[in-house]
Write a protein that holds these residues in place. Structure first.
Motif, PDB file in Angstrom:
ATOM      1  N   PHE A  53       0.748  -1.332   0.166  1.00 40.90           N
ATOM      2  CA  PHE A  53       0.106   0.174  -0.113  1.00 40.90           C
ATOM      3  C   PHE A  53       0.906   1.297  -0.070  1.00 40.90           C
ATOM      4  O   PHE A  53       0.619   2.269  -0.664  1.00 40.90           O
ATOM      5  N   ARG A  54       1.793   1.213   0.709  1.00 43.06           N
ATOM      6  CA  ARG A  54       2.710   2.548   1.035  1.00 43.06           C
ATOM      7  C   ARG A  54       3.370   2.646  -0.225  1.00 43.06           C
ATOM      8  O   ARG A  54       3.655   4.069  -0.524  1.00 43.06           O
ATOM      9  N   GLY A  55       3.775   2.042  -0.841  1.00 36.42           N
ATOM     10  CA  GLY A  55       4.673   1.874  -2.269  1.00 36.42           C
ATOM     11  C   GLY A  55       3.596   2.326  -3.376  1.00 36.42           C
ATOM     12  O   GLY A  55       4.272   2.973  -4.334  1.00 36.42           O
ATOM     13  N   LEU A  56       2.540   2.153  -3.251  1.00 35.70           N
ATOM     14  CA  LEU A  56       1.554   2.342  -4.085  1.00 35.70           C
ATOM     15  C   LEU A  56       1.343   4.124  -4.320  1.00 35.70           C
ATOM     16  O   LEU A  56       1.191   4.723  -5.078  1.00 35.70           O
ATOM     17  N   LYS A  57       1.217   4.763  -2.840  1.00 37.74           N
ATOM     18  CA  LYS A  57       1.026   5.919  -2.661  1.00 37.74           C
ATOM     19  C   LYS A  57       0.100   6.803  -3.154  1.00 37.74           C
ATOM     20  O   LYS A  57      -1.279   6.206  -3.261  1.00 37.74           O
ATOM     21  N   ASP A  58       0.424   7.626  -4.410  1.00 33.72           N
ATOM     22  CA  ASP A  58      -0.905   8.066  -5.058  1.00 33.72           C
ATOM     23  C   ASP A  58      -1.740   7.468  -5.906  1.00 33.72           C
ATOM     24  O   ASP A  58      -2.653   7.807  -6.540  1.00 33.72           O
ATOM     25  N   GLU A  59      -1.330   6.155  -6.200  1.00 34.84           N
ATOM     26  CA  GLU A  59      -2.068   5.301  -7.447  1.00 34.84           C
ATOM     27  C   GLU A  59      -2.929   4.497  -6.380  1.00 34.84           C
ATOM     28  O   GLU A  59      -3.751   3.363  -7.234  1.00 34.84           O
ATOM     29  N   LEU A  60      -3.062   4.516  -5.138  1.00 35.17           N
ATOM     30  CA  LEU A  60      -4.198   3.911  -4.149  1.00 35.17           C
ATOM     31  C   LEU A  60      -5.768   4.241  -4.972  1.00 35.17           C
ATOM     32  O   LEU A  60      -5.615   5.264  -5.217  1.00 35.17           O
ATOM     33  N   PRO A  61      -6.418   3.301  -5.139  1.00 37.02           N
ATOM     34  CA  PRO A  61      -7.776   3.661  -5.474  1.00 37.02           C
ATOM     35  C   PRO A  61      -8.705   4.989  -4.680  1.00 37.02           C
ATOM     36  O   PRO A  61      -8.072   4.699  -3.328  1.00 37.02           O
ATOM     37  N   ALA A  62      -9.201   5.884  -5.321  1.00 36.92           N
ATOM     38  CA  ALA A  62      -9.837   6.832  -4.457  1.00 36.92           C
ATOM     39  C   ALA A  62     -10.877   6.248  -3.457  1.00 36.92           C
ATOM     40  O   ALA A  62     -11.038   6.615  -2.383  1.00 36.92           O
TER      41      ALA A  62
END
Length: 445
Positions: A156-165
């Protein structure tokens, strides 16, 4: 909106000073505010606003906008600019905006988006309209069943801004990318890092396929209080997710569509041009004219009776109007029940029987009221008796027709919201006129 309208001159043009004024006003605008503004100011002003303030209008506004307004603006934009707007929208919103274009135009616009976005949109366009395939999001989170909670959180932390809204559940998949379970995000946050995801996963009971109708998906969400559901392809591989906010939009759209269809009105009538609105409503009105002619023919059968007893012409609309309104009440309830799947073969006879009984009881009540009014008005007990009998029969028939017509129409694979009201009005008018005038012909004339 009115403040923005006041910035235009008599030729619907904006001066440099007016543009600055609107820019200052728009600092408080959300994407939905922009969509509302561009939809409601009128076509000429919409074009002028887009031309002078294009850089201030967020792409997300097109996701809230009705399609007619969006495509009015698109006519004045390059394919590259349309592509940049499409790239900023969710896949389902991008698909909705691209549907009116032909295949060549779609490919030309999509040449300006990333390969990933292009692939998702092109695949979505292959699915049936109003299917889950058109509705689903591609931004979901799935992890292998052997991952631990700690590895998932690090991911999750690696995704940062790519996490689903919108993220309600994490899907657990096997090596074939089949869904084997799902975990609410809050359950992951509460678990120890060393715990395997498979150990805290819940069994997924509601997996949607891409070809499921969005109304059926909405029914599944409502019946099971779901927040999200995985979407799989024909090979049962996880390819998307539908979330509660998507379903809320579906429920609102379908309800609005049914209400408007009952009146023969298109959902985009408010912003559509005059000729387009006339075209969409003309066929409905023409059908109503035909049914009105049938009712007039029924009246024509009793021309001699009406000439002899003019009082009947005064009272005749009361019977038809009461039947029509009573039938519409039943019709509205049944159409809604069919749409929400609360009405099925299991309880169909019970619902029809109830509506007939309601019609009969109301008929008796209003027969007494109308009979007394008629007797006081015209001092004629026979006409008072006839209108009472006609009221009972017509309200009973209205209850039966209001329940039965939409059911039969749906059995014929026709949308009951579109056609039911026309047939109902015809039935209640003709039955009301024939019963009332027929009884007068037998017992008075």
């Amino acid at each position: 909106i009115q403040s923005v309208k006041d910035c235009f001159d008599e030729n619907n043009q904006l001066s440099k000073k007016s543009v600055k004024t609107i820019v200052n006003l728009s600092e408080r605008f959300s994407a939905s505010d922009w969509a509302s503004l561009l939809t409601k100011v009128g076509q000429d002003r919409t074009i002028e606003l887009n031309e002078k303030l294009r850089q201030h209008i967020p792409s997300e506004a097109f996701g809230y906008m009705d399609k007619d307004t969006a495509h009015l603006i698109f006519k004045h934009l390059s394919d590259e600019k349309i592509g940049s707007i499409i790239a900023d929208l969710d896949t389902d919103e991008a698909i909705d905006l691209l549907v009116p274009y032909n295949e060549v135009e779609q490919k030309r616009i999509l040449s300006y988006v990333t390969r990933k976005t292009c692939a998702f949109v092109e695949e979505g366009l292959t699915y049936e309209e109003d299917s889950v395939g058109r509705l689903m999001h591609r931004d979901f989170i799935s992890v292998p069943e052997f991952w631990t909670v700690g590895k998932t959180l690090d991911y999750f932390r690696g995704l940062k801004d790519e996490l689903p809204a919108e993220l309600y559940d994490i899907y657990i998949t096997d090596p074939r990318h089949h869904v084997v379970g799902q975990i609410p995000v809050v359950a992951v946050l509460r678990s120890d890092r060393k715990v395997k995801m498979a150990d805290i996963a819940q069994e997924t009971h509601h997996i949607l396929t891409v070809d499921v109708d969005q109304e059926d998906a909405a029914y599944i969400f409502r019946q099971n209080a779901l927040k999200s559901a995985p979407v799989v392809d024909t090979y049962k591989r996880l390819i998307g997710s539908v979330t509660l906010d998507d379903i809320a939009d579906v429920i609102e759209e379908e309800a609005e569509e049914d209400i408007l269809r009952l009146a023969g009105i298109a959902e985009d009538d408010l912003s559509r041009a005059v000729l387009g609105t006339v075209k969409s409503r003309f066929s409905w009105l023409a059908l109503n004219l035909m049914t009105a002619v049938l009712a007039s023919l029924a009246i024509g059968l009793f021309e001699a009776t009406l000439q002899e007893v003019v009082t009947l012409a005064i009272l005749m609309p009361i019977v038809a109007s009461m039947g029509g309104n009573a039938g519409t009440q039943t019709l509205t309830i049944v159409v809604r029940a069919l749409a929400t799947k609360d009405l099925s073969d299991a309880n169909m006879l019970q619902v029809i029987g109830k509506e007939i009984l309601v019609g009969l009881v109301n008929g008796v009540g209003f027969a007494i009221i109308c009979g007394l009014i008629t007797y006081y008005w015209f001092n004629d007990p026979m006409i008072a008796l006839i209108i009472g009998v006609a009221m009972i029969i017509n309200l009973l028939v209205a209850g039966l027709a209001g329940a039965l017509i939409p059911i039969l129409i749906e059995k014929a694979d026709i949308d009951p919201a579109i056609a039911s009201s026309v047939f109902l009005t015809t039935v209640t008018d003709i039955v009301g006129f024939i019963i009332f005038l027929g009884a007068a012909t037998l017992f008075i004339v």
